[in-house]
Design an enzyme around this catalytic site. Structure first.
Site, PDB file in Angstrom:
ATOM      1  N   GLY A   8      34.763  -2.827  -6.021  1.00  0.00           N
ATOM      2  CA  GLY A   8      34.274  -2.507  -7.495  1.00  0.00           C
ATOM      3  C   GLY A   8      35.815  -2.664  -7.962  1.00  0.00           C
ATOM      4  O   GLY A   8      36.186  -2.101  -9.105  1.00  0.00           O
ATOM      5  N   GLN A  12      37.447  -1.287 -14.882  1.00  0.00           N
ATOM      6  CA  GLN A  12      38.496  -0.628 -15.371  1.00  0.00           C
ATOM      7  C   GLN A  12      39.385   0.279 -14.589  1.00  0.00           C
ATOM      8  O   GLN A  12      40.527   0.467 -14.581  1.00  0.00           O
ATOM      9  CB  GLN A  12      37.676   0.359 -16.598  1.00  0.00           C
ATOM     10  CG  GLN A  12      38.802   0.971 -17.506  1.00  0.00           C
ATOM     11  CD  GLN A  12      38.022   1.949 -18.151  1.00  0.00           C
ATOM     12  OE1 GLN A  12      36.737   2.276 -18.249  1.00  0.00           O
ATOM     13  NE2 GLN A  12      38.698   2.546 -19.410  1.00  0.00           N
ATOM     14  N   ASP A  34      35.374  -7.239  -4.814  1.00  0.00           N
ATOM     15  CA  ASP A  34      34.616  -7.069  -5.988  1.00  0.00           C
ATOM     16  C   ASP A  34      33.301  -8.212  -5.557  1.00  0.00           C
ATOM     17  O   ASP A  34      33.948  -9.364  -5.177  1.00  0.00           O
ATOM     18  CB  ASP A  34      35.248  -7.262  -7.136  1.00  0.00           C
ATOM     19  CG  ASP A  34      34.583  -6.658  -8.393  1.00  0.00           C
ATOM     20  OD1 ASP A  34      34.893  -5.623  -8.580  1.00  0.00           O
ATOM     21  OD2 ASP A  34      33.588  -7.497  -8.822  1.00  0.00           O
ATOM     22  N   TYR A 142      21.432   6.256 -15.353  1.00  0.00           N
ATOM     23  CA  TYR A 142      23.040   6.572 -14.800  1.00  0.00           C
ATOM     24  C   TYR A 142      23.161   7.825 -14.267  1.00  0.00           C
ATOM     25  O   TYR A 142      23.553   8.175 -13.078  1.00  0.00           O
ATOM     26  CB  TYR A 142      23.943   6.162 -15.927  1.00  0.00           C
ATOM     27  CG  TYR A 142      25.512   5.992 -15.462  1.00  0.00           C
ATOM     28  CD1 TYR A 142      25.896   5.374 -14.420  1.00  0.00           C
ATOM     29  CD2 TYR A 142      26.176   7.119 -16.241  1.00  0.00           C
ATOM     30  CE1 TYR A 142      27.230   5.424 -14.285  1.00  0.00           C
ATOM     31  CE2 TYR A 142      27.448   7.214 -15.796  1.00  0.00           C
ATOM     32  CZ  TYR A 142      28.073   6.364 -14.830  1.00  0.00           C
ATOM     33  OH  TYR A 142      29.408   6.621 -14.720  1.00  0.00           O
TER      34      TYR A 142
END
Ligand code: NAD
Ligand code: SER
Length: 317
Positions: A8, A12, A34, A142
């Site tokens: 990942g 960000q 990724d 989430y």
């Protein structure tokens, strides 16, 4: 040489974490991975690999064959995106974690970092200075996936001696790469519009306080936790971590000190309900006690740094 992988890596956090790990361990020691085909220019100083964390066999073979011993697992759908695709969010956020925990249980991986979030808390949690140990009844997919993940991390530590470490990150604010679909993203978006001289339409109401943190603090916290001696760590679910806390209206007031003509309007959408279910501020005394955590960026400094560095051309990349 021990090898590390960040899965990942193009997101960000990943972009800045890979750079920090390469600075600490050397470019050759850190693989960025990724699901995206192309490596961002910023990460081109070291190895890049296309990897889908949901391809369990590929992940296992790669980690075992390349003798990778430390894994930072960042691939996930964040709060707002996850609400739009709950089934996939649950799958992505959970399956990858089991793949990595199992590799550690089998002895292939010696240390794991897996991030949790303030989203593990819910509307029944005390919202001010939310304690490390408290009521946790998250209402988003989430938050449910992060809370379940925390419980599994602690389980693998207790039952299988897996060295897994975790932080409940607050909303992270950065200028190197854009945020990926969270409820706290407004506090990054706002700086791009302010620098462009545009009015910002905020998707949260003006008085919605949330815990936030500048990325440099978050990356430093991650490295400090990962470098802390095993015996110092008393939390194997996930550590509360605090940087600062503000509302959109408070953030706007500070931005206006630098850009007086900046304007904002408030048009709350579905993310308002998510934000209202989360803490306003966090008590992170356990992290301070166990591994000496202390933040460097209060809100004023965070705002100044963002205004100095945000580059609106990133919006077109
Ligand atoms: P992001 O959305 O910016 O980045 C996630 C990265 O994962 C993306 O580059 C994406 O391409 C990649 N990815 C998605 N699916 C993948 C797959 N199947 N295989 C491999 N890679 C895949 O997210 P972020 O903000 O960098 O967050 C990273 C982690 O930190 C997440 O677990 C998130 O829940 C957690 N976190 C973030 C924040 C925050 O404010 N940014 C706060 C709390 C927790
Ligand atoms: N920043 C994240 C989000 O808003 C918190 O985990 O989803």
């Amino acid at each position: 040489m021990s090898k590390t992988i960040v899965i990942g890596a193009c997101g960000q956090i990943g972009t800045e974490l890979v750079l920090a790990l390469r600075k600490q361990n050397g470019n050759d020691a850190v693989i960025a991975a990724d699901v995206k085909n192309d490596c961002p220019a910023l990460l081109s100083e070291g190895a890049y690999m296309k990897m889908d964390i949901l391809d369990r066999e590929f992940v296992r073979t790669t980690i075992i064959n390349q003798e990778i011993t430390e894994v930072y697992l960042l691939a996930a759908l964040l709060s707002a995106t996850a609400e739009k695709n709950p089934d996939f969010a649950w799958r992505l956020n959970m399956e990858g974690l089991f793949t990595i925990l199992d590799l550690a249980k089998e002895g292939h991986v010696s240390k794991i970092f897996w991030p949790s979030s303030i989203a593990v808390f819910g509307p029944t949690t005390p919202r001010d200075h939310t304690p490390q140990f408290t009521i946790m009844e998250p209402t988003t997919v989430y938050g449910i996936s992060k809370l379940a993940g925390e419980r599994w991390c602690e389980y693998y530590f207790n039952k299988h001696n897996v060295d897994v470490r975790s932080i409940r990150y607050p909303g992270l604010i950065s200028y190197t790469s854009l945020p990926g679909g969270g409820t706290t993203d407004y506090a990054v978006d706002i700086f791009y519009q302010a620098k462009l001289g545009k009015k910002y339409t905020c998707f949260l109401s003006e008085d919605t306080a949330l815990p936030m943190m500048f990325m440099e603090d978050a990356i430093r916290a991650t490295l400090e936790l990962m470098n802390a001696p095993n015996e110092k760590l008393t939390v194997r679910s996930s550590y509360n971590l605090s940087g600062c806390s503000f509302t959109p209206s408070e953030l706007t007031s500070i931005i206006k000190r630098h850009i007086p003509e900046f304007e904002i309007e408030y048009v709350p959408d579905f993310r308002q309900a998510i934000a209202e279910s989360w803490p306003k501020s966090i008590d992170d005394s356990q992290a301070r006690l166990d591994w000496g955590w202390k933040e460097n960026y209060p809100t004023d400094l965070l705002v100044k740094t963002m205004i100095d560095h945000v580059d609106p051309s990133l919006l077109n990349v």
